[in-house]
Design an enzyme around this catalytic site. Structure first.
Site, short mmCIF file in Angstrom:
data_model
loop_
_atom_site.label_atom_id
_atom_site.label_comp_id
_atom_site.label_asym_id
_atom_site.label_seq_id
_atom_site.Cartn_x
_atom_site.Cartn_y
_atom_site.Cartn_z
N TRP A 27 0.85 -1.20 0.00
CA TRP A 27 0.00 0.00 0.00
C TRP A 27 0.88 1.24 0.00
O TRP A 27 1.96 1.25 0.57
CB TRP A 27 -0.90 0.04 1.24
CG TRP A 27 -2.11 -0.81 1.12
CD1 TRP A 27 -2.24 -2.11 1.55
CD2 TRP A 27 -3.37 -0.45 0.55
NE1 TRP A 27 -3.49 -2.57 1.28
CE2 TRP A 27 -4.21 -1.57 0.65
CE3 TRP A 27 -3.85 0.70 -0.06
CZ2 TRP A 27 -5.52 -1.56 0.19
CZ3 TRP A 27 -5.14 0.71 -0.51
CH2 TRP A 27 -5.97 -0.41 -0.40
N TYR A 62 -0.98 -4.61 8.05
CA TYR A 62 -1.50 -5.58 9.00
C TYR A 62 -0.74 -6.91 8.93
O TYR A 62 -0.61 -7.61 9.92
CB TYR A 62 -3.00 -5.80 8.74
CG TYR A 62 -3.69 -6.59 9.82
CD1 TYR A 62 -4.06 -5.98 11.02
CD2 TYR A 62 -3.97 -7.94 9.65
CE1 TYR A 62 -4.70 -6.71 12.02
CE2 TYR A 62 -4.61 -8.67 10.64
CZ TYR A 62 -4.97 -8.05 11.82
OH TYR A 62 -5.60 -8.77 12.80
N GLU A 63 -0.22 -7.22 7.76
CA GLU A 63 0.50 -8.48 7.55
C GLU A 63 1.97 -8.41 7.99
O GLU A 63 2.67 -9.42 8.01
CB GLU A 63 0.41 -8.90 6.08
CG GLU A 63 -0.98 -9.33 5.63
CD GLU A 63 -1.96 -8.18 5.45
OE1 GLU A 63 -3.16 -8.40 5.72
OE2 GLU A 63 -1.55 -7.07 5.05
N LEU A 86 0.78 3.95 7.08
CA LEU A 86 -0.65 4.07 7.37
C LEU A 86 -1.01 5.55 7.39
O LEU A 86 -0.33 6.35 8.05
CB LEU A 86 -0.95 3.43 8.72
CG LEU A 86 -0.73 1.91 8.75
CD1 LEU A 86 -0.55 1.42 10.16
CD2 LEU A 86 -1.89 1.22 8.07
N ILE A 87 -2.05 5.89 6.66
CA ILE A 87 -2.50 7.28 6.59
C ILE A 87 -3.95 7.33 7.07
O ILE A 87 -4.80 6.59 6.58
CB ILE A 87 -2.37 7.84 5.15
CG1 ILE A 87 -0.91 7.75 4.69
CG2 ILE A 87 -2.89 9.28 5.09
CD1 ILE A 87 -0.69 8.08 3.23
N SER A 90 -11.20 8.40 7.23
CA SER A 90 -12.39 8.90 7.93
C SER A 90 -13.02 7.85 8.85
O SER A 90 -14.05 8.13 9.47
CB SER A 90 -13.42 9.37 6.90
OG SER A 90 -13.76 8.30 6.04
N HIS A 93 -10.38 2.53 11.14
CA HIS A 93 -9.45 1.55 10.59
C HIS A 93 -8.00 1.90 10.93
O HIS A 93 -7.22 1.05 11.36
CB HIS A 93 -9.66 1.48 9.07
CG HIS A 93 -8.80 0.48 8.39
ND1 HIS A 93 -7.63 0.83 7.75
CD2 HIS A 93 -8.93 -0.86 8.24
CE1 HIS A 93 -7.08 -0.25 7.22
NE2 HIS A 93 -7.84 -1.28 7.51
N ARG A 132 8.09 12.38 5.25
CA ARG A 132 8.92 11.40 5.96
C ARG A 132 9.63 10.43 5.02
O ARG A 132 10.59 9.78 5.41
CB ARG A 132 8.07 10.66 6.99
CG ARG A 132 7.83 11.53 8.22
CD ARG A 132 6.57 11.20 8.97
NE ARG A 132 6.37 12.10 10.09
CZ ARG A 132 5.88 13.34 9.98
NH1 ARG A 132 5.56 13.82 8.79
NH2 ARG A 132 5.73 14.11 11.05
#
Length: 161
Positions: A27, A62-63, A86-87, A90, A93, A132
Site C-alpha cells: 500500500w 496488518y500483515e 498508514l494514513i 475517515s 481503521h 517522511r
C-alpha cells in the site's frame, strides 16, 4: 557517522557480517519504495553487503508482524525492518491497524529475541507521509534512520540476546 534524525551515533558500526531482512507493505507504493530505498542506501553505508539484504513484500501493514517473524525463520536474518505506511482516513481503521501492528512488532522482538526495527509510518495526512519519505523537497527519508538503527542494534547487542 551522524545521521539526521537519529542524533549522534555512539560508536562505529560495521555491518559487513550482518544479514538484514526488509519486509514491506505494498500500500502507498510511492512512499514505501522511497523508504525501502533509504533503508538500503544507509545499510550499504554501514557495509552491509547487497547479498545480505533480503527483501520481501506483503499486501498491507496488518500483515507485517507475521511476515517479520517469517523473515527470521525463512532467511535466518539478524534483524528485520518491517516497512509500512498508514494514513488516517475517515474511519477507525487507522487506529486499529496502527495499534495492532505496533503492539505485535514490539512483542515479536521479545518472543524471538532479535531486534525488529519499527519502520511503519503512522501519519495523519498524505503530506506527512511524503515528507517522511523525502518525496517532498528538502525533507529527510526516515528509511535511512531505520537502516542505521538496524546495524547499530545488531552490532551493539548481538551476543547479549
Amino acid at each position: 557517522m551522524a545521521v539526521k534524525g537519529l542524533g549522534e551515533i555512539d560508536g562505529t558500526y560495521d555491518g559487513s557480517q550482518i544479514r538484514v531482512g526488509i519486509v514491506h507493505a505494498r500500500w502507498n507504493r510511492e512512499i514505501i519504495d522511497a523508504l525501502v530505498y533509504g533503508a538500503i542506501k544507509q545499510l550499504k553505508k554501514y557495509n552491509v553487503k547487497e547479498e545480505n539484504i533480503i527483501i520481501e513484500s506483503v499486501p498491507g501493514a496488518y500483515e507485517l508482524p507475521f511476515a517479520t517473524k517469517c523473515m527470521f525463520n525463512k532467511h535466518n536474518v539478524d534483524v528485520v525492518i518491517p516497512i509500512g505506511c498508514l494514513i488516517k482516513g475517515s474511519t477507525m481503521h487507522f487506529e486499529y491497524i496502527c495499534d495492532a501492528v505496533s503492539s505485535q512488532l514490539m512483542k515479536l522482538q521479545f518472543e524471538i529475541n532479535k531486534p525488529v526495527i519499527f519502520g511503519v509510518l503512522t501519519c495523519l495526512t498524505e503530506e506527512q507521509a511524503l515528507q517522511r519519505a523525502a518525496i517532498s523537497p528538502g525533507m529527510h527519508n526516515h528509511g535511512e534512520d531505520w537502516g542505521a538503527c538496524a546495524v547499530e542494534m545488531v552490532c551493539k547487542w548481538k551476543g547479549y540476546y
